[in-house]
Write an enzyme that holds these catalytic residues in place. Structure first.
Site, PDB file in Angstrom:
ATOM      1  N   LYS A  45       0.845  -1.199   0.000  1.00  0.00           N
ATOM      2  CA  LYS A  45       0.000   0.000   0.000  1.00  0.00           C
ATOM      3  C   LYS A  45       0.879   1.248   0.000  1.00  0.00           C
ATOM      4  O   LYS A  45       1.899   1.301   0.688  1.00  0.00           O
ATOM      5  CB  LYS A  45      -0.907  -0.031   1.227  1.00  0.00           C
ATOM      6  N   LEU A  73      -4.405   8.016  -0.705  1.00  0.00           N
ATOM      7  CA  LEU A  73      -3.193   7.537  -0.027  1.00  0.00           C
ATOM      8  C   LEU A  73      -3.381   7.296   1.464  1.00  0.00           C
ATOM      9  O   LEU A  73      -2.519   7.633   2.282  1.00  0.00           O
ATOM     10  CB  LEU A  73      -2.028   8.516  -0.244  1.00  0.00           C
ATOM     11  N   ASN A 128       5.832   6.472  -6.457  1.00  0.00           N
ATOM     12  CA  ASN A 128       4.586   6.902  -7.076  1.00  0.00           C
ATOM     13  C   ASN A 128       4.572   8.417  -7.273  1.00  0.00           C
ATOM     14  O   ASN A 128       4.273   9.176  -6.353  1.00  0.00           O
ATOM     15  CB  ASN A 128       3.405   6.465  -6.197  1.00  0.00           C
ATOM     16  N   CYS A 131      -0.019   9.726  -8.470  1.00  0.00           N
ATOM     17  CA  CYS A 131      -1.322   9.586  -7.815  1.00  0.00           C
ATOM     18  C   CYS A 131      -2.212  10.781  -8.129  1.00  0.00           C
ATOM     19  O   CYS A 131      -1.848  11.916  -7.821  1.00  0.00           O
ATOM     20  CB  CYS A 131      -1.160   9.453  -6.305  1.00  0.00           C
ATOM     21  N   THR A 194      -3.707   5.296 -12.685  1.00  0.00           N
ATOM     22  CA  THR A 194      -5.077   5.440 -13.169  1.00  0.00           C
ATOM     23  C   THR A 194      -5.268   6.665 -14.065  1.00  0.00           C
ATOM     24  O   THR A 194      -4.552   7.665 -13.958  1.00  0.00           O
ATOM     25  CB  THR A 194      -6.047   5.577 -11.976  1.00  0.00           C
ATOM     26  N   GLY A 266      -4.413  -4.683 -10.436  1.00  0.00           N
ATOM     27  CA  GLY A 266      -4.976  -3.723  -9.497  1.00  0.00           C
ATOM     28  C   GLY A 266      -6.441  -3.917  -9.203  1.00  0.00           C
ATOM     29  O   GLY A 266      -6.824  -4.681  -8.313  1.00  0.00           O
TER      30      GLY A 266
END
Length: 304
Positions: A45, A73, A128, A131, A194, A266
């Protein structure tokens, strides 16, 4: 007998299937329903320096062939991940994991990556910078080659383990950003995060999600992800972890043909907790059907 093994920056995986960050918790939550050691690895995560509750609810919206999330997050913070979550996972998972790191400043990314780099359980650090669900962080670092390169360079100065930069599809030219990361020292690329999406409730006539829009994922985005992996593979020499709408063994093979060395799953985990297990179990049969003896042999084969 077919060979499902792949090599990811020196990390030998029994198969290329990795649950994607944010859809599999910290991994141990799934150990009660099946032996998670069949997984190639686990992407943890997303983790920030301080604990985060995430965005206000509602933050999930269903849509055709996918879903929209704006979780934001939510995580217990880097210290808790190191001191509590990783030890729990170590009890049930015996392979190196992929640590997913996010942040709201370059210094935060550097701090978290340096701390997680010292953990023996971590095989790869996935950074990441893509996001879409937080303001002032995440994707803001991954929208230009210059900012992506700068954060890559800073992280590589404090880490010894392979660093994979997770890229956003919500940009004009993802290829130039991938090349900038490679030039700055990235060991690999993770892609794609995404897309952006929204749903509106016809009864209330308001957006379903409190944050109004969020990250759109699921089978509907697979062709977009595949195209972007294909383009980036032709532009860089570092390995790619492909993701975006992967939900079957056939999708895994297709993503690897486009250029992925491993594949993250995912949204499918949110629909079916056995998704990764089923994909792994089906891989040998799909390989035999298409006369594939070794998965490593097909990486990028669609380009030949």
């Amino acid at each position: 007998m077919v060979n499902t093994q792949v090599n990811l920056s020196g990390l030998k995986l029994s198969n290329p299937v990795i649950p994607a960050s944010g859809t599999f918790g910290f991994g141990y939550e799934f150990a009660d329903i099946y032996d998670i050691n069949i997984l190639g690895s686990i992407a943890l995560k997303g983790t920030t320096r301080e604990p985060r509750f995430g965005n206000p609810t509602p933050r999930i919206a269903e849509c055709t062939s996918g879903l929209i999330n704006s979780v934001g997050l939510q995580n217990p913070g880097i210290d808790s991940v190191i001191n509590a979550e990783l030890p729990k996972l170590k009890n049930v998972f015996k392979k190196p994991v992929v640590a997913n790191i996010s942040g709201f400043s370059t210094d935060e990314y550097v701090y978290c990556c340096e701390k997680i780099d010292s953990q023996d359980q971590v095989g790869i650090i996935e950074v990441n910078i893509s996001c879409p669900n937080v303001h002032g962080g995440g994707m803001s670092f991954g929208t230009s080659p210059e900012s992506a390169a700068e954060i890559t360079k800073r992280i590589k100065e404090v880490t010894a383990k392979p660093v994979y930069i997770k890229l956003s599809p919500n940009v004009t030219d993802i290829v130039s950003i991938a090349k900038a990361c490679e030039y700055a020292g990235a060991d690999g690329i993770s892609m794609i995060n995404t897309l952006m999406g929204m749903r509106i409730d016809l009864k209330t006539k308001k957006p379903v999600i409190a944050n109004k829009s969020g990250g759109f994922s699921g089978p509907a985005i697979f062709p977009v992800a595949l195209s972007m992996v294909y383009k980036v593979y032709e532009a860089v020499k570092i390995p790619i972890i492909g993701m975006g709408g992967v939900s079957s063994a056939e999708d895994v093979v297709e993503m690897m043909l486009a250029g992925a060395s491993a594949v993250e799953v995912g949204a499918a985990n949110l629909v079916d907790p056995y998704a990764c297990k089923n994909i792994i179990n089906n891989l040998p049969e799909v390989m035999e059907k298409y006369n594939i003896n070794s998965l490593e042999d097909i990486i990028g084969a669609a380009h030949i």
